[in-house]
Design a protein around this motif. Structure first.
Motif, PDB file in Angstrom:
ATOM      1  N   TYR A   2      41.116   1.305  -8.673  1.00 26.38           N
ATOM      2  CA  TYR A   2      42.386   1.757  -9.265  1.00 26.38           C
ATOM      3  C   TYR A   2      43.509   0.906  -8.697  1.00 26.38           C
ATOM      4  CZ  TYR A   2      46.488   4.980  -9.166  1.00 26.38           C
ATOM      5  OH  TYR A   2      47.730   5.554  -9.244  1.00 26.38           O
ATOM      6  N   ASN A  15      49.527  10.442  -6.224  1.00 25.02           N
ATOM      7  CA  ASN A  15      49.160   9.183  -6.875  1.00 25.02           C
ATOM      8  C   ASN A  15      47.718   8.771  -6.617  1.00 25.02           C
ATOM      9  OD1 ASN A  15      50.243   7.441  -8.723  1.00 25.02           O
ATOM     10  ND2 ASN A  15      50.861   5.941  -7.225  1.00 25.02           N
ATOM     11  N   SER A  46      37.671   2.583  -3.429  1.00 25.30           N
ATOM     12  CA  SER A  46      36.663   3.487  -2.880  1.00 25.30           C
ATOM     13  C   SER A  46      35.437   3.655  -3.769  1.00 25.30           C
ATOM     14  CB  SER A  46      37.294   4.856  -2.598  1.00 25.30           C
ATOM     15  OG  SER A  46      37.806   5.411  -3.798  1.00 25.30           O
ATOM     16  N   ASP A  91      42.926   1.123  -4.727  1.00 22.66           N
ATOM     17  CA  ASP A  91      41.932   2.085  -4.242  1.00 22.66           C
ATOM     18  C   ASP A  91      40.566   1.551  -4.649  1.00 22.66           C
ATOM     19  OD1 ASP A  91      41.395   5.685  -4.748  1.00 22.66           O
ATOM     20  OD2 ASP A  91      40.136   4.155  -3.849  1.00 22.66           O
ATOM     21  N   GLN A 108      47.717   0.422  -8.753  1.00 26.84           N
ATOM     22  CA  GLN A 108      48.984   1.064  -9.102  1.00 26.84           C
ATOM     23  C   GLN A 108      50.105   0.171  -8.626  1.00 26.84           C
ATOM     24  OE1 GLN A 108      51.335   2.537 -10.823  1.00 26.84           O
ATOM     25  NE2 GLN A 108      50.434   4.565 -10.591  1.00 26.84           N
ATOM     26  N   LYS A 150      43.585   8.829  -7.599  1.00 27.85           N
ATOM     27  CA  LYS A 150      42.901   8.616  -8.868  1.00 27.85           C
ATOM     28  C   LYS A 150      42.567   9.955  -9.530  1.00 27.85           C
ATOM     29  CE  LYS A 150      38.342   8.355  -6.683  1.00 27.85           C
ATOM     30  NZ  LYS A 150      38.735   8.467  -5.284  1.00 27.85           N
ATOM     31  N   LEU A 151      42.358   9.899 -10.842  1.00 29.64           N
ATOM     32  CA  LEU A 151      41.893  11.075 -11.569  1.00 29.64           C
ATOM     33  C   LEU A 151      40.436  11.343 -11.216  1.00 29.64           C
ATOM     34  CD1 LEU A 151      43.310  10.477 -15.166  1.00 29.64           C
ATOM     35  CD2 LEU A 151      44.299  11.805 -13.318  1.00 29.64           C
ATOM     36  N   TYR A 211      42.708   1.037 -14.229  1.00 29.81           N
ATOM     37  CA  TYR A 211      41.478   1.587 -13.663  1.00 29.81           C
ATOM     38  C   TYR A 211      40.266   0.858 -14.243  1.00 29.81           C
ATOM     39  CZ  TYR A 211      44.746   5.533 -13.307  1.00 29.81           C
ATOM     40  OH  TYR A 211      45.841   6.328 -13.069  1.00 29.81           O
ATOM     41  N   TRP A 220      36.970  12.865 -12.732  1.00 25.88           N
ATOM     42  CA  TRP A 220      36.366  13.137 -14.042  1.00 25.88           C
ATOM     43  C   TRP A 220      35.117  13.994 -13.889  1.00 25.88           C
ATOM     44  CZ3 TRP A 220      37.991  10.906 -18.810  1.00 25.88           C
ATOM     45  CH2 TRP A 220      39.111  10.069 -18.694  1.00 25.88           C
ATOM     46  N   PHE A 271      33.962   6.084 -11.323  1.00 25.02           N
ATOM     47  CA  PHE A 271      35.171   5.376 -10.918  1.00 25.02           C
ATOM     48  C   PHE A 271      34.802   4.172 -10.052  1.00 25.02           C
ATOM     49  CE2 PHE A 271      39.328   4.552  -9.378  1.00 25.02           C
ATOM     50  CZ  PHE A 271      39.229   4.361  -8.010  1.00 25.02           C
TER      51      PHE A 271
END
Lengths: 110, 114
Positions: free
Chosen positions: B48, A95, B58, B56, B50, A97-98, B33, A100, B45
């Motif tokens: 995030y 779970n 970071s 997250d 969930q 993050k993706l 996100y 990219w 990024f």
């Protein structure tokens, strides 16, 4: 080494050409892989997921090579409308993050 | 069905001001996100969310950036004391399940700090 690396291009090809992009990833535990497409000044949109056995969607073919840790995207019979940036995306699981890639730019010329 | 929406679509502000960017995810999507994309650059990024898990954070570039997600739905990204280098497109995406599922993006907010 970046977690996901792509050749930024640009790739300039004539209409009707076949073009291939590669993307390498550093985490051998990565679970899921995707190709997204981003048109100029637009948001990214999913092009296709990449399955272990490889998969095809019309003129687009995606392949995964886990041993060498890369995925590829092949576009056959290129159209002007294929001009865009193609983003490689990797999911490492748990779970998180993706991740990219920075994208590969494609310009299909008449 | 309705996709991810973001507001405002464009925001021009003066250096030093605070801005709030809003994201309405697709109904039922548990993951949300925030990304930033400068002109001609890749996606960066930021944060995030969930479900009810701790976000997250970071990717947040400095403590001037913060985000919250109320009731597991709408999210707000706040940038305090904006700087010119904050100018970018801020993209929000949501996905229906775990992080490895497809992300659906909103059209973004174009922020320009003068």
């Amino acid at each position: 080494r970046k977690e996901v690396e792509q050749d930024p291009g640009p790739f300039n090809v004539p209409e009707g050409a076949t073009v291939a992009f590669n993307c390498t990833y550093s985490n051998s535990a990565s679970q899921s892989f995707f190709w997204y497409r981003q048109d100029c000044r637009k948001e990214p949109k999913l092009l296709m997921s990449v399955y272990s056995s490889g998969n095809e969607d019309g003129r687009f073919t995606a392949q995964l090579n886990r041993a060498s840790q890369y995925i590829s995207l092949l576009i056959r019979d290129s159209k002007l409308s294929d001009s865009a940036t193609y983003l490689c995306v990797v999911y490492a699981g748990n779970n998180r993050k993706l991740i990219w890639g920075l994208g590969t730019s494609l310009a299909v010329n008449p | 069905g309705a996709g991810v929406s973001q507001s405002p679509s464009n925001k021009v502000t003066e250096k030093g001001k605070d801005v709030e960017l809003r994201c309405d995810p697709i109904s039922g999507h548990t993951a949300l996100y925030w990304y930033r994309q400068s002109l001609g650059q890749g996606l960066e990024f930021l944060i995030y969310f969930q479900g009810n898990s701790a976000p997250d954070k970071s990717g947040l570039p400095s403590d001037r950036f913060s985000a919250e997600r109320t009731g597991g739905s709408v999210s707000t990204l706040t940038i305090q004391r904006t700087q010119q280098e904050d100018s970018a497109v801020y993209l929000c995406a949501s996905s229906p399940g775990l992080a490895g599922t497809t992300q659906y993006f909103g059209p973004g907010t174009r922020l320009l700090v003068l």
